[in-house]
Design an enzyme around this catalytic site. Sequence first.
Site, PDB file in Angstrom:
ATOM      1  N   ALA A  68      73.608  33.735   6.252  1.00 40.57           N
ATOM      2  CA  ALA A  68      74.311  33.994   5.025  1.00 40.57           C
ATOM      3  C   ALA A  68      73.252  35.002   4.547  1.00 40.57           C
ATOM      4  O   ALA A  68      72.164  35.272   4.995  1.00 40.57           O
ATOM      5  CB  ALA A  68      73.913  32.802   3.971  1.00 40.57           C
ATOM      6  N   GLY A 114      75.601  30.483   8.421  1.00 40.19           N
ATOM      7  CA  GLY A 114      76.977  30.816   8.129  1.00 40.19           C
ATOM      8  C   GLY A 114      77.729  31.389   9.185  1.00 40.19           C
ATOM      9  O   GLY A 114      78.996  31.305   9.342  1.00 40.19           O
ATOM     10  N   GLU A 117      78.649  28.696  11.505  1.00 37.63           N
ATOM     11  CA  GLU A 117      79.847  27.766  10.787  1.00 37.63           C
ATOM     12  C   GLU A 117      81.065  28.425  10.774  1.00 37.63           C
ATOM     13  O   GLU A 117      82.133  27.675  11.091  1.00 37.63           O
ATOM     14  CB  GLU A 117      79.342  27.341   9.312  1.00 37.63           C
ATOM     15  N   GLU A 139      69.332  26.117   8.305  1.00 42.22           N
ATOM     16  CA  GLU A 139      69.240  26.284   6.800  1.00 42.22           C
ATOM     17  C   GLU A 139      67.869  25.386   6.218  1.00 42.22           C
ATOM     18  O   GLU A 139      67.533  25.693   5.096  1.00 42.22           O
ATOM     19  CB  GLU A 139      70.706  25.759   6.302  1.00 42.22           C
TER      20      GLU A 139
END
Length: 680
Positions: A68, A114, A117, A139
């Site tokens: 991210a 991310g 993901e 994370e």
Amino acid sequence: MTTKNDNWQRETDAEGIVWLTVDQAGGSANTLNHELLEELDEILGELEAQRPTGLVIQSAKKDFIVGADIKEFTRIETMEEARKLIRRGQGVVNRLENLRCPTMALINGYCLGGGLELALGCDYRIADDDQSTRLGLPEVRLGIHPGFGGVARLPRLVGATAAMDMMLTGRSLSARAAKKIGLVDHAVPRRHLRRAARELIKTQPPRQRAGLLSTLGDNALLRPLLARVLRNKVAAKARPEHYPAPYAVIDIWREFGTDKPAVLEAEERSVARLIIGDTARNLVRVFFLQERLKSLGDKKAFAPQRVHVIGGGVMGGDIAAWCALRGLQVSVQDRSDEHLARVMKRAAKLFKKKLRQPRLIQQALDRLMPDRRGQGLARADVVIEAIFENVEAKQNLYREIEPRMKPGALLATNTSSIPLQVLGEALSDPNRLVGLHFFNPVAKMQLVEIVTTADTHAEAATQAAAFTRHIDRLPLPVDSSPGFLVNRVLMPYLLEAVTMEAEGLAPKVIDAEALKFGMPMGPILLADTVGLDICLSVAEILSKELGVEVPGRLRELVKAGRLGKKSGHGFYRYDKQGKPLGAKPGRGEYCPPDTQDRLIARLLNEALACLREGVVNGADLLDAGIIFGTGFAPFRGGPMHYIEQSGRAGLMAKLTELEKKYGERFRADESLLPLEERGE
Ligand code: NAI
């Protein structure tokens, strides 16, 4: 046909497969930020109508997607804002997952957070089997956990055990390791990536799912049991009150297992709560502090190739090995063949651990030359001196080597306590000498203090910082004052612990208090690990220069040959593997209520003094230095940040009380006093 958005490029080939290439505008890496997601969402909308033969998502950069955009985190202020952002991300990944054609992520380089993901939302994943490929969900290292469906999808794909291991530790996997657990369908050489992708899209084999054995843990009856095991495992490393994120992952999984809608909902709630909490905010701060340190060394300013290290002891040997590991050509000089043999042995162990592949290990060993007679000196771009901590020995050495060094080469010392001004007396050009102060153990501690005086040549300082970045360490410029920054701040804390031990408190009780604060290791165990002789020599220098009291107990132990871990006995006794005996605190042991305060207040007070004296350039850099040089509780954001957060007045009150009780060593630093009371 090619279509281009700002960040995504779309190309449909003759077979009707859409190749969607992410290439974020204006950056060297792809981060999953707001714009990237919005554009992707739009593209997915168009593909829903278009119904291609298949969709392949790939990257034009050296990494797939690195995670991210952490800068976006810092702009989130409320839980509602956070939930909205997470829902948006989840929505895009769901849309990708629901696309009615086979989808695939073609992964190269970093595929993290991310980015992974997003890849989990695809039907298939193929990774480049190069060394540079890493897949992970890091994370927790920022105090949160996956929120774009990672907690929901990963356990289904690879089973709970492997998924939990990745999410709870933040560890990333190589392409091969990812293939082994089923995270990717194939790991193939780069030149075969496109062909392999096309093949999978065409044949559409059944999608990867966790095998029967690895789904056993998903069973609703077994889950609470496994969750308890996981909690205990996490608890051994991080306390829930300090690091809530891994516990939240376990809780979500225990409660909802692989019920996707429920897990997605829980992810959203949980990450939103965590992201606005203190731990995440402080860990994000630490992330940016790390970036700041990185920016202090400009690799382009200096491109060293050959390093010559003099002194193959604990530090010199490990510094030499580390430089060879990072690709430099290294010669290491020592007077003793035995020491050089030990250097090579330790280096081989390090290379094996870090590189794994025999070919790479051999290449690293080939870069490291034991050099009894110092033949590498004249060709070296960087010369690092790491011999005994003795002024005369170092000065004699400098007289001998200075005329033999290549013009323009960098001369650095690893001294932990001798001022550069003193060492420089032996040089015809003293201002070319800098300190490159590494920490023990070199392979673990990321920080290197770049020590200079007001007269040091600017070029030497720049070269030193650049060199530090070339070997992937973090440079921190500090002034050549006693103890520099890290040892100076650490020492009062260690000495207070020694004093308490001398007062009769058990070492394990003292250490437990530091762990409760969030230190990675207690001060007594740390002193034993560094070596009590080394602690004593740094303490004596600080005592001479700054009037720090040296507890008699430290001298006593050193005199008795109890040097700590290396001699098998210091404050603790050590077993053959070097593990301390009796270091685990039991229940009901007496601990005076001010124990933690005594430790931490001295550390904070010394940090204030360093800042006031300008040992380091500003509070943020001080925090960075103490976090990366000592491991100071990262979730607290650094000593200065902690002082500001918990209030200066509180610290002042504590110090005043402790001074009354224990004496002058607790006198509050001037910078804590109201302006009119300062002695300026
Ligand atoms: P050490 O005693 O383990 O190693 C010193 C090595 O230098 C020995 O192998 C010795 O044979 C060699 N040596 C001595 N004189 C020499 C000469 N003239 N030519 C070639 N080799 C020579 O010492 P250690 O702990 O590695 O410390 C080295 C330096 O690093 C010191 O300045 C120390 O203050 C500093 N330092 C030590 C740290 C630690 O935790 N041990 C941490 C940071 C810095």
